[in-house]
Scaffold this motif. Structure first.
Motif, PDB file in Angstrom:
ATOM      1  N   GLN A 109      72.374  -2.362  44.896  1.00  0.00           N
ATOM      2  CA  GLN A 109      73.694  -2.181  44.308  1.00  0.00           C
ATOM      3  C   GLN A 109      73.768  -0.943  43.403  1.00  0.00           C
ATOM      4  OE1 GLN A 109      76.177  -4.040  45.345  1.00  0.00           O
ATOM      5  NE2 GLN A 109      74.772  -5.220  46.620  1.00  0.00           N
ATOM      6  N   LYS A 110      72.628  -0.527  42.850  1.00  0.00           N
ATOM      7  CA  LYS A 110      72.603   0.646  41.985  1.00  0.00           C
ATOM      8  C   LYS A 110      71.876   1.772  42.692  1.00  0.00           C
ATOM      9  CE  LYS A 110      72.763  -1.973  37.655  1.00  0.00           C
ATOM     10  NZ  LYS A 110      72.124  -2.202  36.342  1.00  0.00           N
ATOM     11  N   ARG A 111      72.310   2.979  42.453  1.00  0.00           N
ATOM     12  CA  ARG A 111      71.731   4.128  43.130  1.00  0.00           C
ATOM     13  C   ARG A 111      70.299   4.374  42.669  1.00  0.00           C
ATOM     14  NH1 ARG A 111      76.693   8.581  43.103  1.00  0.00           N
ATOM     15  NH2 ARG A 111      78.165   7.332  44.337  1.00  0.00           N
ATOM     16  N   VAL A 112      69.411   4.442  43.622  1.00  0.00           N
ATOM     17  CA  VAL A 112      68.004   4.731  43.332  1.00  0.00           C
ATOM     18  C   VAL A 112      67.613   5.962  44.134  1.00  0.00           C
ATOM     19  CG1 VAL A 112      65.638   3.894  43.433  1.00  0.00           C
ATOM     20  CG2 VAL A 112      67.502   2.293  42.919  1.00  0.00           C
ATOM     21  N   GLN A 113      67.301   7.038  43.451  1.00  0.00           N
ATOM     22  CA  GLN A 113      66.914   8.277  44.108  1.00  0.00           C
ATOM     23  C   GLN A 113      65.419   8.209  44.435  1.00  0.00           C
ATOM     24  OE1 GLN A 113      69.619  10.207  44.253  1.00  0.00           O
ATOM     25  NE2 GLN A 113      68.820  11.846  45.536  1.00  0.00           N
ATOM     26  N   VAL A 114      65.099   8.450  45.714  1.00  0.00           N
ATOM     27  CA  VAL A 114      63.702   8.408  46.136  1.00  0.00           C
ATOM     28  C   VAL A 114      63.230   9.833  46.385  1.00  0.00           C
ATOM     29  CG1 VAL A 114      62.083   7.570  47.866  1.00  0.00           C
ATOM     30  CG2 VAL A 114      64.016   6.143  47.159  1.00  0.00           C
ATOM     31  N   SER A 169      58.011   7.213  52.855  1.00  0.00           N
ATOM     32  CA  SER A 169      56.672   6.646  53.029  1.00  0.00           C
ATOM     33  C   SER A 169      55.755   6.949  51.853  1.00  0.00           C
ATOM     34  CB  SER A 169      56.043   7.190  54.323  1.00  0.00           C
ATOM     35  OG  SER A 169      55.986   8.600  54.294  1.00  0.00           O
ATOM     36  N   SER A 170      56.032   8.009  51.114  1.00  0.00           N
ATOM     37  CA  SER A 170      55.202   8.363  49.958  1.00  0.00           C
ATOM     38  C   SER A 170      55.548   7.528  48.738  1.00  0.00           C
ATOM     39  CB  SER A 170      55.375   9.850  49.608  1.00  0.00           C
ATOM     40  OG  SER A 170      55.053  10.664  50.716  1.00  0.00           O
ATOM     41  N   ASN A 171      56.678   6.832  48.773  1.00  0.00           N
ATOM     42  CA  ASN A 171      57.135   6.063  47.618  1.00  0.00           C
ATOM     43  C   ASN A 171      57.389   4.594  47.949  1.00  0.00           C
ATOM     44  OD1 ASN A 171      57.885   8.295  45.384  1.00  0.00           O
ATOM     45  ND2 ASN A 171      58.380   9.082  47.416  1.00  0.00           N
ATOM     46  N   THR A 172      56.881   4.129  49.077  1.00  0.00           N
ATOM     47  CA  THR A 172      57.074   2.745  49.494  1.00  0.00           C
ATOM     48  C   THR A 172      55.711   2.111  49.744  1.00  0.00           C
ATOM     49  OG1 THR A 172      59.162   3.364  50.550  1.00  0.00           O
ATOM     50  CG2 THR A 172      58.224   1.228  51.136  1.00  0.00           C
ATOM     51  N   TYR A 173      55.551   0.850  49.288  1.00  0.00           N
ATOM     52  CA  TYR A 173      54.272   0.150  49.393  1.00  0.00           C
ATOM     53  C   TYR A 173      54.519  -1.292  49.830  1.00  0.00           C
ATOM     54  CZ  TYR A 173      53.281   4.054  46.234  1.00  0.00           C
ATOM     55  OH  TYR A 173      53.197   5.300  45.670  1.00  0.00           O
ATOM     56  N   GLN A 174      53.525  -1.880  50.499  1.00  0.00           N
ATOM     57  CA  GLN A 174      53.608  -3.273  50.922  1.00  0.00           C
ATOM     58  C   GLN A 174      52.561  -4.102  50.165  1.00  0.00           C
ATOM     59  OE1 GLN A 174      53.152  -2.713  55.238  1.00  0.00           O
ATOM     60  NE2 GLN A 174      55.201  -3.546  55.484  1.00  0.00           N
ATOM     61  N   TRP A 175      52.964  -5.326  49.822  1.00  0.00           N
ATOM     62  CA  TRP A 175      52.022  -6.219  49.151  1.00  0.00           C
ATOM     63  C   TRP A 175      52.457  -7.660  49.391  1.00  0.00           C
ATOM     64  CZ3 TRP A 175      47.466  -5.367  46.654  1.00  0.00           C
ATOM     65  CH2 TRP A 175      46.908  -6.447  45.980  1.00  0.00           C
ATOM     66  N   VAL A 222      57.677  -2.532  47.847  1.00  0.00           N
ATOM     67  CA  VAL A 222      57.773  -1.982  46.493  1.00  0.00           C
ATOM     68  C   VAL A 222      58.103  -0.496  46.609  1.00  0.00           C
ATOM     69  CG1 VAL A 222      56.592  -1.616  44.307  1.00  0.00           C
ATOM     70  CG2 VAL A 222      56.095  -3.669  45.652  1.00  0.00           C
ATOM     71  N   PHE A 223      59.060  -0.031  45.796  1.00  0.00           N
ATOM     72  CA  PHE A 223      59.525   1.345  45.849  1.00  0.00           C
ATOM     73  C   PHE A 223      59.440   1.972  44.460  1.00  0.00           C
ATOM     74  CE2 PHE A 223      61.949  -1.507  48.518  1.00  0.00           C
ATOM     75  CZ  PHE A 223      61.843  -0.948  49.780  1.00  0.00           C
ATOM     76  N   THR A 224      59.163   3.272  44.432  1.00  0.00           N
ATOM     77  CA  THR A 224      59.233   4.020  43.182  1.00  0.00           C
ATOM     78  C   THR A 224      60.308   5.091  43.322  1.00  0.00           C
ATOM     79  OG1 THR A 224      57.491   5.548  43.933  1.00  0.00           O
ATOM     80  CG2 THR A 224      56.817   3.655  42.597  1.00  0.00           C
ATOM     81  N   GLY A 225      61.035   5.336  42.237  1.00  0.00           N
ATOM     82  CA  GLY A 225      62.103   6.326  42.262  1.00  0.00           C
ATOM     83  C   GLY A 225      62.714   6.455  40.892  1.00  0.00           C
ATOM     84  N   GLU A 226      63.951   6.913  40.865  1.00  0.00           N
ATOM     85  CA  GLU A 226      64.633   7.078  39.593  1.00  0.00           C
ATOM     86  C   GLU A 226      66.135   6.874  39.791  1.00  0.00           C
ATOM     87  OE1 GLU A 226      64.992  11.939  39.661  1.00  0.00           O
ATOM     88  OE2 GLU A 226      63.210  11.019  38.748  1.00  0.00           O
ATOM     89  N   ARG A 283      58.985   8.128  26.809  1.00  0.00           N
ATOM     90  CA  ARG A 283      59.726   8.020  28.063  1.00  0.00           C
ATOM     91  C   ARG A 283      58.824   8.292  29.260  1.00  0.00           C
ATOM     92  NH1 ARG A 283      62.272  12.008  30.940  1.00  0.00           N
ATOM     93  NH2 ARG A 283      62.045  13.474  29.182  1.00  0.00           N
ATOM     94  N   PRO A 284      58.880   7.459  30.296  1.00  0.00           N
ATOM     95  CA  PRO A 284      58.092   7.713  31.511  1.00  0.00           C
ATOM     96  C   PRO A 284      58.624   8.939  32.244  1.00  0.00           C
ATOM     97  CG  PRO A 284      58.841   5.420  31.413  1.00  0.00           C
ATOM     98  CD  PRO A 284      59.588   6.162  30.359  1.00  0.00           C
ATOM     99  N   VAL A 285      57.723   9.776  32.712  1.00  0.00           N
ATOM    100  CA  VAL A 285      58.152  10.982  33.430  1.00  0.00           C
ATOM    101  C   VAL A 285      57.669  10.984  34.878  1.00  0.00           C
ATOM    102  CG1 VAL A 285      58.371  12.403  31.368  1.00  0.00           C
ATOM    103  CG2 VAL A 285      56.155  12.241  32.517  1.00  0.00           C
ATOM    104  N   SER A 286      56.637  10.185  35.201  1.00  0.00           N
ATOM    105  CA  SER A 286      56.186  10.104  36.595  1.00  0.00           C
ATOM    106  C   SER A 286      55.494   8.763  36.827  1.00  0.00           C
ATOM    107  CB  SER A 286      55.230  11.253  36.939  1.00  0.00           C
ATOM    108  OG  SER A 286      54.011  11.130  36.214  1.00  0.00           O
ATOM    109  N   VAL A 287      55.560   8.295  38.088  1.00  0.00           N
ATOM    110  CA  VAL A 287      54.958   7.019  38.470  1.00  0.00           C
ATOM    111  C   VAL A 287      54.150   7.244  39.741  1.00  0.00           C
ATOM    112  CG1 VAL A 287      55.375   4.616  39.098  1.00  0.00           C
ATOM    113  CG2 VAL A 287      56.925   5.763  37.503  1.00  0.00           C
ATOM    114  N   ASP A 288      52.863   6.905  39.702  1.00  0.00           N
ATOM    115  CA  ASP A 288      51.993   7.065  40.868  1.00  0.00           C
ATOM    116  C   ASP A 288      51.132   5.818  41.008  1.00  0.00           C
ATOM    117  OD1 ASP A 288      52.481  10.004  41.612  1.00  0.00           O
ATOM    118  OD2 ASP A 288      51.938  10.143  39.484  1.00  0.00           O
ATOM    119  N   ALA A 289      50.913   5.414  42.257  1.00  0.00           N
ATOM    120  CA  ALA A 289      50.057   4.265  42.499  1.00  0.00           C
ATOM    121  C   ALA A 289      48.606   4.635  42.227  1.00  0.00           C
ATOM    122  CB  ALA A 289      50.202   3.780  43.937  1.00  0.00           C
ATOM    123  N   VAL A 290      47.884   3.735  41.547  1.00  0.00           N
ATOM    124  CA  VAL A 290      46.441   3.930  41.383  1.00  0.00           C
ATOM    125  C   VAL A 290      45.820   3.997  42.771  1.00  0.00           C
ATOM    126  CG1 VAL A 290      44.319   2.848  40.562  1.00  0.00           C
ATOM    127  CG2 VAL A 290      46.376   2.823  39.131  1.00  0.00           C
TER     128      VAL A 290
END
Length: 749
Positions: free
Chosen positions: A127-132, A137-143, A148-152, A181-188
């Motif tokens: 419902q809310k805009r999420v910029q990827v 594929s670089s920002n999507t993960y399965q578990w 799971v997605f990362t974006g802003e 403030r968070p500036v970047s998010v990366d998977a370990v």
């Protein structure tokens, strides 16, 4: 008659260029159809869900993604839609519950997730805009079945999106009470592949410090958080981070099976402290293993039967690490190669409470595997292409040719110009006479037919098709007055009218106009006359036929009386005072609709042609008409159904098998019946019967039937002679989901 070949040859001069251009247009049209067909490179992904009954394909065309949903049993398209995707057309699937979820990026680089139900319903979850940023594929993960997605969001606010249990949750990292403030998010590194017990993101803060956030949330949709106190790399503080995050998330989502790093790479259980434990107890050993997390309890273990995968065969098992149960999945993997296991496009989905495991391998293959029965339903790429290219949009037809012509172009323009002139001449020759007949019909609509005496005949000097036009002075009487009129007409030299000859004319007393009578005036079709809202005043019984009762019904409207014969079905009763719509066809009065619901029903009327298969007559007559029962095969396109109908015909008329008759129905009712006939069929017992009215000669019944303890509803016109009563056994076609059914055969009679 001799002039026709000359005219035809004159037209051929215009048609020669048109014929040549028509051949060129047709060849180019066929090439255009071939170019429009789907090719392998056009298909981006294919997915299966709903126990293998539904397949969804995504086709890239005209810089858009064209989706289609198919019924795997009938191989027919049941739903199609188009979306504007980003240029890379990346799609991530997830099956949660009985629904398929597709994640993609739109043309504005924003995350989109669509929920697809087996019945074709679609719902947008984000419902809310999420910029990827970058690739999806670089920002999507399965578990464990989640995505799971990362974006802003707007304003560059870092977020983690989570699709779980059929719902999308947006976690704003600014709300985690971080020191900056968070500036970047990366998977370990390899965190989503079992390097850590639960997935972990490394968050870089504005003050250059690090924070670690769990990649999944707990039952309250909360993320675990650990803020680093120094600049230590994750490898030095991983135990502390994991323990802190698990306090929020718990241990139920831990990675339970991992692959040993050393040769021969077997699947081993993960111990409580996160170490590598014993080998998973599969019936036969698996080497060079790949582990796919399916859900919080189960994993799919796939690999080689030999330590050197080049010498072994592909095999696999499903392992439930909570019950320690192992299920063979070798049949599932029979269509894959060992190299396929290394591809990121290979995905598996399975819900804990379901026996079905779903898989999708890029665009090449998709399918469903039933873990108990080992049933495998596969749907390869070529089947999708064959269904798509068999659609009417890719076949030679009036519609596709019209669409081709509407595109225009120099060839179409030249073809249209050269064909227009001779075509216009022929069109005028074909359509002008009916137009003139219609004009004449309107002229004589309010006229009377009289006999006139020819007073005089004079040639006008005008010729039409080498025949003279004459002026005739006519004399006739109308309502006691003697009237004289002059009319002109074309006659033959061998049949010129003579004075004192009698002739039939049309005379319009309002316009005081006379016209000669022609043969065509006798060939005008008689339109049915509808009598709407007639009130039933009297009911008389004339005995029984089968289960039905022969009645004489007397209706009144505007002080006029209308009597029609009717067969009353068992369990149904006509009621005096009720209204009906009647129809007069060539002087024969029939019932059109009886009852408020039937008379006011909506929908488009369609007329079908039926062929009589069987005729049964009954030794009874009423108002010089007799009842008959017919089995009629009705065709609609390539499909046909057999209906049992009863009606009255004049007692002197004979109807035999093979005779064609017309049947009127509603388009929506016909399509509904045709669709139900494609479903399962079987016997069912009637538990209740009610009626909504009468359509033509047939009562509209609402029948409740029971089959294997499940109730279905039949709503359709039934034959009144056969009728349907509680306790009858019917052969029906039924739909398990809608609980609707249709009668195929009156099995009890």
């Amino acid at each position: 008659m001799k002039r026709i070949p000359v005219i035809f040859l004159r037209y051929m001069v215009f048609f020669l260029p048109a014929i040549i251009l028509s051949v060129m247009v047709w060849n180019h049209y066929q090439e255009d159809l071939a170019d429009g067909k789907i090719k392998e490179n056009d298909v981006k992904r294919i997915f299966t869900f709903d126990e293998g009954k539904r397949v969804v394909s995504a086709v890239s065309k005209d810089q858009q993604l064209h989706y289609a949903m198919y019924d795997t049993r009938s191989a027919k398209r049941i739903k199609e839609w188009t979306i504007s995707s980003d240029p890379f057309n990346e799609i991530w699937p997830s099956i949660q519950g009985n629904n398929l979820f597709l994640a993609f990026k739109n043309k504005d680089e924003q995350l989109m997730i669509e929920k697809l139900s087996p019945n074709g319903e679609r719902k947008e979850l984000v419902q809310k805009r999420v910029q990827v940023p970058s690739f999806l594929s670089s920002n999507t993960y399965q578990w464990n079945g989640r995505l799971v997605f990362t974006g802003e969001t707007e304003g560059a606010e870092a977020v983690i999106g989570e699709l779980k249990n059929g719902q999308f949750y947006l976690h704003k990292l600014n709300q985690l009470k971080l020191p900056a403030r968070p500036v970047s998010v990366d998977a370990v590194m390899n965190s989503f592949k079992g390097q850590t017990p639960i997935p972990i993101f490394e968050v870089t803060l504005k003050n250059d410090k690090k924070a670690y956030v769990s990649g999944i949330s707990n039952q309250k949709h909360q993320l675990g958080v650990y803020v680093s106190k120094g600049d230590e790399p994750f490898s030095l503080i991983d135990d502390t981070v994991e323990q802190q995050l698990k306090k929020t998330i718990g241990s139920s989502e831990d990675f339970a099976v991992a692959v040993e790093s050393a040769y021969p790479k077997r699947a081993r259980k993960v111990t409580a402290d996160g170490g590598i434990g014993e080998v998973v107890p599969t019936p036969k050993p698996i080497y060079q293993t790949y582990v796919y997390q399916l859900n919080e309890e189960e994993v799919l273990i796939a690999g080689s039967t030999a330590k050197d995968e080049a010498k072994g065969k592909l095999t696999g098992y499903m392992y439930n690490h909570r019950t320690n149960k192992v299920t063979s999945a070798s049949k599932l993997l029979q269509s894959f190669s060992y190299e396929s296991l290394q591809r990121e496009e290979l995905s598996f989905n399975k819900n804990v409470k379901s026996d079905w495991l779903y898989y999708s391998f890029n665009k090449q293959l998709t399918g469903a595997f039933e873990t108990k029965s080992k049933e495998l339903k596969e749907f390869p790429l070529q089947k999708v292409i064959s269904i798509e290219n068999a659609s009417p949009a890719h076949q030679t037809s009036v519609d596709t040719f019209t669409q081709y012509v509407m595109k225009g172009g120099p060839l179409i323009l030249n073809w249209a110009i050269w064909i227009l002139i001779p075509l216009l001449l022929f069109v005028l020759a074909i359509f002008l006479p009916p137009i003139l007949r219609r004009v004449r019909k309107n002229k004589i609509k309010d006229s009377v037919t009289l006999e006139a005496n020819i007073v005089s005949v004079k040639e006008t000097g005008t010729y039409i098709n080498e025949q003279p036009v004459v002026s005739m002075r006519l004399q006739f009487e109308y309502e006691g007055q003697r009237i004289e009129k002059t009319v002109k007409t074309v006659v033959s030299y061998t049949q010129i009218p003579q004075p004192d000859q009698r002739i039939v004319v049309h005379y319009d007393p309002k316009k005081k106009r006379a016209m000669l009578l022609k043969e065509v005036d006798f060939s005008q079709p008689i339109q049915p006359k509808f009598i709407k809202g007639a009130v039933l005043r009297k009911i008389e019984s004339y005995g029984t036929v089968g289960r039905g009762t022969v009645l004489s019904l007397t209706f009144e409207l505007d002080q006029k009386t209308y009597i029609i014969p009717m067969i009353q079905a068992a369990g149904f009763e006509f009621t005096t005072g009720e209204k009906a719509d009647l129809v007069d066809i060539n002087g024969q009065l029939k019932m059109a609709a009886y009852g408020h619901e039937v008379r006011n029903r909506s929908g488009k009327d369609v007329t079908l042609t039926g062929t009589i298969q069987r005729v049964k007559q009954y030794p009874i007559a009423i108002h010089e008409q007799k009842p008959i029962q017919l089995d009629v095969m009705v065709s609609n396109g390539d499909e046909s159904i057999t209906k049992t109908v009863s009606q009255f015909i004049p007692d002197h008329m004979q109807i035999t098998s093979g005779t064609q008759i017309t049947i009127q129905t509603k388009k929506e009712e016909l399509e509904r019946e045709m669709d139900l006939l494609q479903e399962k069929q079987g016997s069912a017992k009637v538990t209740n019967v009610s009626f909504a009215g009468v359509i033509g000669n047939l009562p509209l019944a609402i029948i409740q039937v029971e089959r294997n303890g499940v109730l279905y509803e039949v709503k359709q016109p039934i034959d009144p002679i056969t009728s349907v009563l509680p306790g009858d056994e019917l052969w029906v076609a039924y739909h398990d989901m809608t609980r609707q059914a249709v009668i195929v055969k009156y099995a009890s009679i």
